[in-house]
Design a protein around this motif. Structure first.
Motif, PDB file in Angstrom:
ATOM      1  N   THR A 496       0.828  -1.212   0.000  1.00  0.00           N
ATOM      2  CA  THR A 496       0.000   0.000   0.000  1.00  0.00           C
ATOM      3  C   THR A 496       0.860   1.258   0.000  1.00  0.00           C
ATOM      4  OG1 THR A 496      -1.692  -1.218   1.232  1.00  0.00           O
ATOM      5  CG2 THR A 496      -1.864   1.185   1.222  1.00  0.00           C
ATOM      6  N   ASP A 497       1.949   1.234   0.776  1.00  0.00           N
ATOM      7  CA  ASP A 497       2.834   2.394   0.892  1.00  0.00           C
ATOM      8  C   ASP A 497       3.475   2.796  -0.428  1.00  0.00           C
ATOM      9  OD1 ASP A 497       2.388   2.439   3.589  1.00  0.00           O
ATOM     10  OD2 ASP A 497       4.166   1.303   4.107  1.00  0.00           O
ATOM     11  N   GLN A 498       3.488   1.875  -1.392  1.00  0.00           N
ATOM     12  CA  GLN A 498       4.258   2.086  -2.609  1.00  0.00           C
ATOM     13  C   GLN A 498       3.486   2.803  -3.715  1.00  0.00           C
ATOM     14  OE1 GLN A 498       7.244   1.435  -3.957  1.00  0.00           O
ATOM     15  NE2 GLN A 498       8.349   0.267  -2.425  1.00  0.00           N
ATOM     16  N   GLN A 499       2.272   3.250  -3.445  1.00  0.00           N
ATOM     17  CA  GLN A 499       1.432   3.757  -4.523  1.00  0.00           C
ATOM     18  C   GLN A 499       2.096   4.900  -5.294  1.00  0.00           C
ATOM     19  OE1 GLN A 499      -2.630   4.586  -3.446  1.00  0.00           O
ATOM     20  NE2 GLN A 499      -3.180   5.257  -5.501  1.00  0.00           N
ATOM     21  N   MET A 500       2.694   5.846  -4.600  1.00  0.00           N
ATOM     22  CA  MET A 500       3.382   6.946  -5.273  1.00  0.00           C
ATOM     23  C   MET A 500       4.830   6.588  -5.565  1.00  0.00           C
ATOM     24  SD  MET A 500       3.374   9.900  -6.632  1.00  0.00           S
ATOM     25  CE  MET A 500       1.782  10.571  -6.148  1.00  0.00           C
ATOM     26  N   ARG A 501       5.481   5.963  -4.629  1.00  0.00           N
ATOM     27  CA  ARG A 501       6.906   5.676  -4.755  1.00  0.00           C
ATOM     28  C   ARG A 501       7.202   4.782  -5.962  1.00  0.00           C
ATOM     29  NH1 ARG A 501      11.084   5.357  -0.825  1.00  0.00           N
ATOM     30  NH2 ARG A 501      12.828   4.100  -1.564  1.00  0.00           N
TER      31      ARG A 501
END
Length: 777
Positions: A496-501
């Protein structure tokens, strides 16, 4: 980073340059037992980093600072190496030293536009004095940083919002100790220190006062004082330091101070514009941050990537909703108080909730879900079926708080969910996972992913591969599953944390003329996972497709009909090691498929499962998650994933670094530690970040922890090193791991732990094969 700042100011002072540095120490005070537990955790971490500190009794705290009252005091923490500096002097000294090295400092020069080229790369700055051509731009504009972000094309999202921040100056105080420590009474929300023979005091009230942006001055000017707002802090100051009542006030200062939505600093290269950096959101402790932030930003600019993992501070942890002004203003009532608030495990915000929700959110709420939030997405943490809420309201009153460092109140709920996954069938909402689609007219997308990924992605259509995306040091920029849906068409599933990264990382490596398309489809699909030994029986009833291991092998994907719905991407994997499938359902079919799963699953005693149970399942299976265990400094060879690196497939980012590490030997290893002699009911629990000791040496830290219901013990994942007598890391062998007894410091107490390098709970079912199928093989 803060230690670097201290070292910088000390060094400048030693060279005769004024920074106002005074090593007076910090005295942290605790009014509750839980606060003292947090101090014990902090002290253990500090000692592991060779930072001197001492836990104190109330009487010990009063001995260091006789002006405090010990009423309602549980104890304290003394950090003698801490101190204070003068921001004004530091700024002048740093500017002067920069000028001596040839840097131009131009005052009265306002930014009007930040200039970019057609490929969204920085090329200059337009000011009121003319245009400055430049290769890099650092936006460190404090509470103006968000406004500055809007001056480029495309606009850079800098999610900051200013709040009123008060601090009190007194008149000179007779007999004040010039070496008085900085006193921080966290439970009283205030700090106080000596400043030129006077007291300087401030704090972070629990309910903050966000500013009206229309009333903000165009330059840094004081705001009107608000004694009603400051009274919350003043009352606590007078309680803790009774003699303060005899001191005369000089003035109450009030100025705007910017905060981010998660009360952490914000830095790094902006996703929208290449070579555009941000360093802001210092939440009133800019002097503490300045040295470290400056060094890390400059190192990042020079090397192209940060050599240190700073995910918690990286601007790519935010998406568009975080920059919404109404969201920011609502969140800011809560954020400044977080600075001193007791940080329990899995801290949750109360504001800015119920923004991103899967279509099945109301059903999950009826089923008794308590939610955590990640990237603005409401995720079920655990379920309490006896307290299910009405579907008539979307009020966010079911937040998964864990207000303890001991056995959590949701323990029994998670235990029953865990057992459903191990013995029957569980249903999990995976909708928050990052979902990208990548395609191209020719083989360009395949070539791109082969270069970005360390595993071989040129797999048969319908197959899934798990792969890392490494940086040039071999560390994990992303850890994801890639599904090949067509010859030149992939779906990427990531944390989930990777959406922008993840999107930023991929797009930054696209050639300017590349025809590859990268589309964020996270919000297009509802993802439901069904896992457990009865998952196959359940799925067989919902589709006319064969679900046997022979016809639907592990790590494959099929587009199937489920019930009356069609076009559902069904993947044979669970991310926890249990037998099961994840259904990626177009949102319009989500409720139909969910209701069908629950209705038909009743005969198999299906149970709703949250992320806390999932966490326990994967900890026992020794599965590492990006952002929790792995980061940009972790390599596949260190965390037992070397088998997923295909060195013979051609060139890929990080290949040289990994080959060198393979040749030289791995000097840091990811292990599983099972605690001995830990009392489940009475001892403080491990929650991550605990020091790992071998003898009297700290050799690592835990990452993710949890109670293993199958093992019947606390299980900790983490990284360790093999340090020689001089503290230099040596190769970490299997014998070193398996033949030693380690200790983990939890709440100030040492617990023995036995290490594993493979999960003791794995079975054939973890690989998608049941015993009947294995018998035929």
């Amino acid at each position: 980073m803060c230690q670097y700042s201290i070292g910088l100011y000390k060094d400048l002072e030693n060279r005769g340059l004024s920074t106002g540095w005074k090593g007076c120490g910090s005295l942290l005070l605790a009014r509750t037992k839980d606060r003292m537990i947090s101090f014990k955790r902090l002290a253990a971490s500090a000692e592991a980093m060779n930072i001197e500190c001492e836990l104190l009794t109330p009487q010990g705290a009063a001995k260091i600072s006789p002006i405090i009252s010990t009423e309602d005091l549980e104890g304290g923490l003394w950090i003698p190496g801490d101190g204070v500096g003068d921001p004004y002097k530091c700024c002048l000294t740093l500017a002067t030293e920069a000028k001596n090295l040839g840097v131009k400092v131009i005052e009265g020069c306002s930014v009007q536009r930040v200039l970019t080229d057609d490929h969204h790369q920085l090329k200059g700055v337009e000011t009121n004095l003319g245009v400055i051509s430049c290769d890099y731009f650092v936006n460190s504009g404090g509470w103006w940083a968000r406004h500055i972000g809007r001056l480029s094309q495309p606009k850079v999202k800098v999610p900051l919002y200013p709040c009123e921040h008060h601090f009190l100056h007194t008149l000179p105080v007779k007999d004040i100790d010039p070496q008085m420590p900085v006193i921080r009474d966290y439970d009283g929300h205030f700090y106080i220190r000596e400043n030129q023979g006077r007291y300087l005091a401030g704090g972070f009230e629990p309910i903050s006062k966000p500013l009206d942006l229309k009333e903000l001055p165009g330059s840094f000017k004081p705001l009107p004082e608000d004694w009603d707002q400051f009274y919350v802090l003043l009352e606590q100051m007078l309680f803790r330091i009774p003699s303060l009542a005899e001191v005369e006030v000089d003035r109450l200062c009030n100025g705007p101070e910017s905060f981010t939505p998660d009360c952490k600093w914000i830095m790094g290269e902006a996703p929208e514009v290449k070579n555009y950096f941000v360093a802001s959101g210092m939440k009133s402790i800019g002097i503490e941050a300045a040295g470290g932030i400056g060094k890390l930003t400059s190192d990042w600019i020079v090397s192209g990537e940060p050599a240190t993992d700073i995910w918690d501070l990286d601007i790519r942890r935010f998406i568009g909703l975080h920059n919404n002004l109404m969201f920011l203003k609502a969140r800011m009532r809560e954020v400044p108080g977080m600075h001193y608030r007791l940080k329990y495990p899995f801290t949750e915000f109360e504001t800015g909730r119920c923004l991103r929700m899967s279509p099945i959110y109301p059903r999950l709420k009826i089923a008794g879900a308590f939610f955590s939030q990640n990237m603005g997405y409401e995720k079920p943490a655990y379920f309490d079926p006896d307290t299910g809420a009405s579907a008539d309201t979307l009020e966010c009153d079911r937040i998964a708080h864990t207000h303890t460092f001991h056995k959590p109140p949701w323990f029994n709920n998670v235990w029953s969910e865990y057992m459903a996954c191990r013995e029957r069938v569980g249903l999990l909402d995976y909708s928050s996972f990052t979902k990208l689609e990548l395609w191209s007219p020719g083989c360009e997308v395949v070539n791109l992913l082969q270069y970005l990924c360390s595993n071989d992605v040129d797999i048969p259509i319908g197959c899934i591969t798990h792969t890392g995306m490494q940086n040039k040091w071999g560390g994990y920029e992303n850890d994801c599953s890639l599904v090949r849906l067509g010859e030149n068409f992939y779906m990427l599933i990531g944390p989930t944390d990777q959406q922008m990264r993840c999107q930023t990382w991929i797009k930054r490596h696209l050639p300017m003329d590349s025809p590859v398309v990268v589309a964020d489809v996270t919000s297009m699909y509802t993802a439901i996972c069904v896992m457990g030994p009865r998952a196959r029986d359940l799925m067989t009833e919902l589709t006319d497709s064969s679900m046997t291991s022979r016809d639907f092998p592990f790590f494959t994907c099929k587009i199937m009909d489920i019930g009356l719905a069609s076009g559902i991407k069904v993947m044979n994997l669970t991310h926890t090691g249990e037998l099961g499938w994840v259904l990626y359902i177009p949102n319009e079919y989500a409720l139909h498929v969910y209701d069908l799963l629950v209705d038909v699953g009743a005969k198999y005693e299906i149970k709703h499962v949250g992320y806390y149970a999932m966490r326990t399942l994967r900890i026992e299976k020794f599965y590492a998650f990006w952002g929790k265990d792995m980061d940009t400094t972790t390599t596949p060879l260190e965390c037992g994933r070397g088998f997923r690196v295909k060195f013979d497939k051609g060139d890929f980012i990080g290949k040289d670094a990994l080959l060198k590490q393979k040749k030289d030997g791995v000097k840091r290893r990811y292990i599983q530690l099972v605690l001995e002699d830990h009392d489940l009911h009475n001892d403080v629990w491990p929650w991550g970040g605990e020091p790992i000791y071998l003898g009297n040496k700290c050799i690592g830290l835990t990452t993710t922890t949890g109670y293993g219901f199958t093992m019947g013990k606390q299980v900790c994942l983490g990284f360790i090193q093999n340090l020689d007598s001089s503290g230099n890391p040596q190769i970490v062998t299997n014998d070193y791991i398996l033949k030693n007894t380690f200790h983990i410091v939890i709440g100030g107490k040492f617990f023995p732990a036995k290490a594993n390098i493979h999960s003791p709970t794995l079975s054939f079912i973890e690989y998608g094969y049941d015993s009947a199928y294995m018998a035929t093989r």
